[in-house]
Enzyme design. Structure first.
Site, short mmCIF file in Angstrom:
data_model
loop_
_atom_site.label_atom_id
_atom_site.label_comp_id
_atom_site.label_asym_id
_atom_site.label_seq_id
_atom_site.Cartn_x
_atom_site.Cartn_y
_atom_site.Cartn_z
N LEU A 79 0.82 -1.21 0.00
CA LEU A 79 0.00 0.00 0.00
C LEU A 79 0.85 1.27 0.00
O LEU A 79 0.34 2.36 0.23
CB LEU A 79 -0.97 -0.01 1.18
CG LEU A 79 -2.00 -1.15 1.18
CD1 LEU A 79 -2.97 -1.00 2.34
CD2 LEU A 79 -2.76 -1.23 -0.13
N HIS A 195 8.61 -15.39 -0.99
CA HIS A 195 8.45 -15.14 -2.42
C HIS A 195 9.65 -15.80 -3.09
O HIS A 195 10.72 -15.22 -3.17
CB HIS A 195 8.47 -13.62 -2.65
CG HIS A 195 8.09 -13.20 -4.02
ND1 HIS A 195 8.93 -13.30 -5.10
CD2 HIS A 195 6.95 -12.66 -4.51
CE1 HIS A 195 8.31 -12.84 -6.18
NE2 HIS A 195 7.11 -12.45 -5.85
N ASP A 321 -1.79 -9.30 -4.89
CA ASP A 321 -0.41 -8.95 -5.20
C ASP A 321 -0.32 -7.48 -5.61
O ASP A 321 0.44 -7.11 -6.50
CB ASP A 321 0.15 -9.86 -6.30
CG ASP A 321 1.66 -9.66 -6.51
OD1 ASP A 321 2.34 -9.34 -5.51
OD2 ASP A 321 2.13 -9.80 -7.64
#
Lengths: 446, 333
Positions: A79, A195, A321
């Protein structure tokens, strides 16, 4: 587009709401059928209530046959705030989320500064409450400043509310440190989100190896770079017993490894994001930087494998994502452009377009991610928080970069027409998003 | 070649099916050769050849680009390509300005777009761009009003180099179809190799990519008419053209190939290897050469070598490009 309905005098937060003429879909219970639902004091108080159970002052929302589902739970979204408020802020991101039917967001901590202290984590949570749109659940950084070196105060971060730990897209190259991190996380029973991509193979790369990248002269990475890191992390998960969640899985090879690990009983889970089952490297075209993502878009056979893994349960959740970028981040030569695409507003529509049955698609967006995070969310059961998403699965809208809710506009789905327009979003019984009445902006009617 | 068919004043009519030369909306550009075909290339080479003859007789028409401004915008140093474009522009009467932009600035991308708006304000007509990143000229082409010529972008394309190679080959062998063309060396990092691959395939020749697997991208093996060789002898056997690519010094440090001398031993074009090619096969090199690395000195200087003619054709090809783009642009305006 804040979703505050200005038309009527706003009903108080404690005004009961009766949803009638809705198709209730609750993946947790498998329920899918017409019904009604009553909300009192921010919680679901009854499903198909009898007339006498409905308080006289209840506000009636006639769904006209639309789907009423749990508010979506997004495992991870960046964000921008703190540090990149020109890309997205907690507020603008929350606006985009509720416009996409999302009521709970796992906020990525690889910000600047990283969310690696209990104080900052607390601030982000509280900001979410002040904004009052979606519930923000900031993840804790796995390592200080997400640099992949010293571990953060995971125990204190957990006490402050961290539901998971991650360094975002930064894989941790040092295998010994990774083992230590997982070992420590195991003792806290903390979820670790990784990830996976081999750091050396993927360094500098911005496209998947193959004819397209070779033609375009772009630095490329083999898809095996994902599987190689997945193999390492699965082995470490087995060694340490940690709960490992692998994010943005995009290749057949990695999915096969995860499928096997699950079959062997490992406590491992994974997610993917809509681009990996909807787009291929073809989307790059002649250097379209909005299609530059991390990991890079793959070949068709991998896209098919991701679809298959959504259907067979290997993939536990679909996440937005959400990776905001501003125009200057993307108006660059491809190799220099920032990787990542927005995903909050399009999460529901692109997932519904995957071809999965509605109930299964929603399971990946609600109860599954909620359970992974240990959240009390993602179901329509009596007593649950009234986080709700009312959408019309047949109503179409067209994605227009530049006109989407939220600040960041770097969608890889620009120009797509999606089915499943969100009509209203409720968080704890409060209406936090109302679709614009007529066709304009990001929403157009059928 | 039929130079008579292509007086510069009556340049070949631009066909409507030209994806690259007429990449509107902002104007016609030359960004790459992928997707072009003989119907476009052949008349273009005719025009370029006529310019070669006019250049030799020092009778180039200065009015073709009179009053037009050409800016050489080089984000990477390249004296020979820049000079070639400069001469091409001047021989057709353009005002030529050279801009070399430091690549060390922190945010090169900002520089790129800032530069674009600066150039727009200067009302430049032709913009020749070299950049270290693939796609940078294409990005500029979206932002400037000038016609953009890609003078080399990263590992992507270097279209005028391939056009001058094609013209050189055609002048010596009389055709561009049915030839066996060996492109040897660092194909992976070479924009010259890519542009040549696209152009020569489109013209109907067969391409051999020759070199160690660290320098030859296997993905190209999937293309029809392209064969990969990791053995120099097999790669050049019966070839009509042997094109050597420059091996950059930074590749020789052991990361991709062990050393210059091992490279020369395994892949250097020497006399013995050249004898395996067709009699009279052409030896080509885009320059600058590493003598004794990818090519032996005596081969580079042999009668089969057309390396200096490549340079001469380079100016002619660039004149033709500037001419064509200007006509197309002004016709569209």
């Amino acid at each position: 587009m804040t979703g505050k309905s200005a038309k009527k005098p706003a009903p108080g937060p404690d005004t009961p709401i009766l949803f009638t003429n809705v198709r209730l879909i609750d993946p947790a219970s498998g329920r899918d059928g017409p019904g009604s639902l009553l909300v009192e004091h921010g919680r679901i108080s009854a499903i198909d209530p009898s007339g006498s159970a409905v308080p006289a002052n209840a506000r009636h929302v006639d769904g006209q046959g639309a789907v009423l589902a749990p508010g979506l739970v997004d495992l991870r979204a960046s964000l921008g705030e703190p540090g990149a408020e020109y890309r997205e802020t907690l507020r603008s991101g929350s606006e985009a989320a509720v416009a996409g039917g999302i009521t709970s967001i796992g906020v990525m901590p690889d910000t600047d500064p990283a969310i690696d202290t209990p104080a900052l984590l607390t601030v982000i949570r509280q900001r979410g409450e002040e904004i009052g749109l979606a519930s923000l659940y900031p993840h804790g950084a796995l390592t200080r400043a997400s640099r992949g070196e010293e571990m953060t105060e995971m125990g204190l971060l957990q006490k402050a509310g961290a539901l998971a730990f991650t360094d975002g897209v930064h894989a941790i190259g040092n295998t010994k440190q990774m083992r230590n991190l997982l070992s420590y996380a195991h003792f806290l029973d903390a979820l670790v989100m990784l990830h996976p991509q081999d750091i050396d193979l993927s360094r500098g790369a911005c496209a998947t190896s193959g004819l397209q990248a070779t033609r375009l002269g772009l630095p490329q990475v083999t898809p095996a770079a994902e599987a190689m890191m997945v193999a390492r992390d699965l082995r470490l998960a087995e060694m340490t017993g940690a709960r490992v969640h692998l994010t943005n899985i995009s290749t057949a090879e990695a999915l096969d490894l995860i499928r096997d690990a699950k079959a062997r009983g490992l406590r491992v889970s994974c997610d993917t994001a809509p681009p990996y089952f909807s787009l291929t490297e073809e989307a790059i075209g002649d250097y379209r930087t909005y299609a530059k993502l991390t990991p890079p878009l793959r070949l068709e056979k991998d896209r098919q494998a991701v679809r298959a893994a959504l259907a067979d349960g290997t993939i536990d959740a679909v996440t937005s994502d959400h990776s905001p970028a501003d125009a200057d981040d993307k108006r660059l030569p491809f190799a220099q452009a920032r990787a990542g695409g927005t995903g909050l507003v399009t999460l529901l529509g692109v997932t519904l377009a995957s071809g999965l049955p509605l109930l299964d698609a929603l399971r990946l967006l609600t109860v599954n991610p909620a359970r992974l995070l240990g959240l009390e969310a993602g179901t329509l059961s009596v007593g649950a928080k009234a986080d709700l998403c009312l959408f019309d699965p047949q109503s179409e809208w067209t994605v227009h970069a530049g006109e989407l809710p939220g600040l960041a506009q770097n969608t890889p789905f620009d120009g797509w027409t999606l089915k499943g327009r969100v009509l209203k979003t409720f968080r704890e019984g409060r209406e936090v998003y109302t679709a614009p009445a007529t066709a304009s902006g990001h929403s157009s009617s059928t | 070649m039929s130079a008579a068919a292509a007086e510069p004043e009556s340049s070949p009519s631009s066909s409507s099916s030209e994806p690259r030369f007429t990449a509107l909306p902002t104007g016609p550009h030359l960004l790459g050769l992928e997707g072009t075909g003989p119907e476009e290339i052949t008349p273009f080479l005719d025009l370029a050849e006529s310019y070669a003859l006019l250049s030799r007789s020092r009778k180039t028409p200065r009015d073709v680009l009179q009053g037009r401004t050409l800016i050489n915008l080089f984000f990477e140093d390249s004296t020979r390509t820049r000079t070639s474009f400069e001469l091409a522009g001047k021989r057709l009467g353009a005002d030529v300005v050279n801009m070399t932009v430091a690549t060390s600035s922190v945010n090169k991308g900002e520089t790129l777009l800032d530069t674009a708006s600066t150039l727009n304000a200067m009302r430049c007509d032709l913009l020749v761009v070299r950049h270290r990143e693939a796609g940078a000229p294409a990005l500029l082409a979206q932002k400037v009003n000038a016609s953009v010529v890609n003078a080399g972008d990263g590992m992507h394309e270097h279209p005028t180099q391939a056009l001058l190679d094609a013209l050189t080959i055609r002048r010596h062998l009389g055709r561009l179809d049915g030839l066996e063309i060996a492109i040897c060396g660092d194909v992976a990092h070479s924009r010259v190799a890519r542009s040549n691959l696209h152009l020569l395939r489109a013209m109907g020749s067969r391409i051999r990519l020759v070199g160690p697997p660290t320098l030859v991208p296997s993905a190209f093996g999937a293309l029809e008419g392209v064969t990969l060789y990791d053995n120099m002898e097999d790669g050049v056997r019966d070839a009509d053209v042997v094109m050597c690519l420059r091996v950059q010094r930074e590749r020789m440090g052991g990361g991709l190939i062990p050393s210059a001398r091992e490279y020369f031993s395994l892949f250097g074009l020497d006399r013995a290897r050249l004898r395996l090619a067709r009699p009279g096969a052409l030896v080509m090199h885009p320059g600058p050469m590493n003598r004794g690395v990818e090519i032996a000195s005596d081969v580079a200087d042999s009668p089969q070598s057309v390396i200096t003619e490549q340079v001469e054709m380079g100016v002619a090809v660039r004149m033709a490009v500037l001419d064509r783009l200007t006509r197309q642009r002004e016709k569209a305006a």
